[in-house]
Design a protein around this motif. Sequence first.
Motif, short mmCIF file in Angstrom:
data_model
loop_
_atom_site.label_atom_id
_atom_site.label_comp_id
_atom_site.label_asym_id
_atom_site.label_seq_id
_atom_site.Cartn_x
_atom_site.Cartn_y
_atom_site.Cartn_z
N LEU A 95 62.64 -105.01 15.93
CA LEU A 95 63.08 -106.41 16.06
C LEU A 95 64.49 -106.00 15.12
N ASN A 103 67.49 -105.39 12.89
CA ASN A 103 68.30 -106.28 11.85
C ASN A 103 67.45 -107.13 11.06
N LYS A 104 66.02 -107.31 11.36
CA LYS A 104 65.15 -108.24 10.71
C LYS A 104 64.02 -107.45 10.06
N PHE A 144 61.55 -102.32 7.71
CA PHE A 144 62.77 -102.53 8.36
C PHE A 144 63.14 -101.51 9.18
N PRO A 145 63.59 -101.95 10.40
CA PRO A 145 63.57 -103.36 10.91
C PRO A 145 61.98 -103.35 11.19
N SER A 166 57.91 -111.18 16.76
CA SER A 166 58.29 -111.92 15.73
C SER A 166 58.23 -111.11 14.37
N GLU A 167 59.57 -111.21 13.72
CA GLU A 167 59.20 -110.45 12.53
C GLU A 167 58.30 -111.27 11.66
#
Length: 541
Positions: free
Chosen positions: A164, A166-167, A188-189, A199-200
């Motif tokens: 994901l 940049n999350k 990260f990410p 989902s993060e």
Amino acid sequence: MDKIAVYQLFLRVFANKNTNNTIYGTLEQNGTGKFNDINEELLDALKSFGITHIWYTGVIEHATLVNSEDHPQIVKGIAGSPYAIKDYYDVNPYLAEDPSNRMGEFEALVRRTHAKGLKVLIDFVPNHVARQYRSDQKPEGVKDFGEDDDSTLAFHPQNNFYYLPNKPFVVPDGVQPPVAFLDPYTEFPARATGNDVFSEAPSINDWFETVKLNYGVDYLDGRKGYFDPIPDTWNKMLDILLFWAGKGVDGFRCDMAEMVPAEFWHFAINKVKEKYPQTIFIAEIYNPQLYRYFLDFGGFDYLYDKVGLYDALRRLIEGHGDAMDITRVWQRESGDFSSRMLRFLENHDEQRIASDFFAGNAEKAFPAMMLAATLHTGPVMIYGGQEFGVKPDGAEGFQGNDGRTTIFDFWGLPELQEWLKGGQSMERANVRHFYERMLHFIRDNEAVHSGHFHDLQYLNHYNTHQIYCYLRYTENQILLFAYNFGKEEEFEVQLPEYLLPSAQLMYMPVFHVGSIAEGGSKVKVYLGENSFKIWQVYAAE
């Protein structure tokens, strides 16, 4: 033809003699079973009990809080989940007397097991790994999962993980580790979580301690598959299977097999069997629509029969089932491949029979267990302690009070410990005696281990919602099985005459004390509440 009888032996708890059982207890407080505890005496006992295959559960090294760098926020319990693999090429150090020789102790266990004529199964966990996966025992030239990934891409067929971009990963609300830590876990990410959560921020009810592996399936684009060229994850996993087969492992119980594409299984199982042709593969699978595909194309030898037979029998044991559901299982789900369905009433995922969440009493499941073991020729499985009526009573750590034996924390089973010390209550001895008789019965009678099956429900007018009857037969033997899952009943069973000897028939009870039934093709049966009887049908002299 041998009928396979699998015994799931969870190493951490099976031979643990420590009776402390402190909630969230440490290894030192609560103790653990070890490879060396499974000695010749125990193996002899399992062999004489009637077992053919031992599924050693919790072997491969997983994330844990025992002398580990694993972060407490992404480990469930003190011991950790055996399904959050940290190093596919290693075994858990805490299972060894000498952690530096842990692989040697496992290999010795394999040799001891084989010397008793028993087969060795272990878990293969292909769908996900621990969030801090790092192999320090991988063979030279092998790269870790994710080592060559491009983490700027959400998906690439040659990446090992899904990202994901940049999350940052968000630890679920409610996670309260049982040990202190200084800095929060960072990732990260963020990577997708094991139970297909892209989902993060997975929830506490998700498999948040694991990361989903990428087999070339783009879940964000209609699950489109990219299998040519072979995805990197496929080759890595094939190497792992060959590594363990090379250690003498005879087969694999494949965790959440349906979450991995059948194309991988077709590739990997065929490759393993080219080199080790006797290796067996058992799929944990819960979607009946995929059964045939995972057998015929995927290459599995056996599949879990959970949503079919287990669920139907559990409802009957609990008093709200319908015996016609058993007919529907073989008619609509597994009719022509019933011999390849693994039947059970307990495993580490399911609630214990004797728990207050299920039957409350081990003996209430005797009829259902006999039915599961004899309905067809396929394998049957018993979970370690089931034969003693293990009854979880209260919380045991991360898992809470849920009727299951914990897989996340160190624990001992009083019922097993009593037996290991040479003592046993009459009640527990009776439970084990039933299971032992059952296991020998299914292997000693050719009608069960090699015979045909004939459902008698549609031929009769008894209460088919509570009563279930069937024949198992060969040219040499005919067995009549009658089960009552309700209140006491007296009823007649009509048998198909074309399957019976032409001479006058007699019925000899073979698994219960009782009178011999009347002769002829119509049998008068009395069954008490929640009971069963088995007769051998033969021609009178």
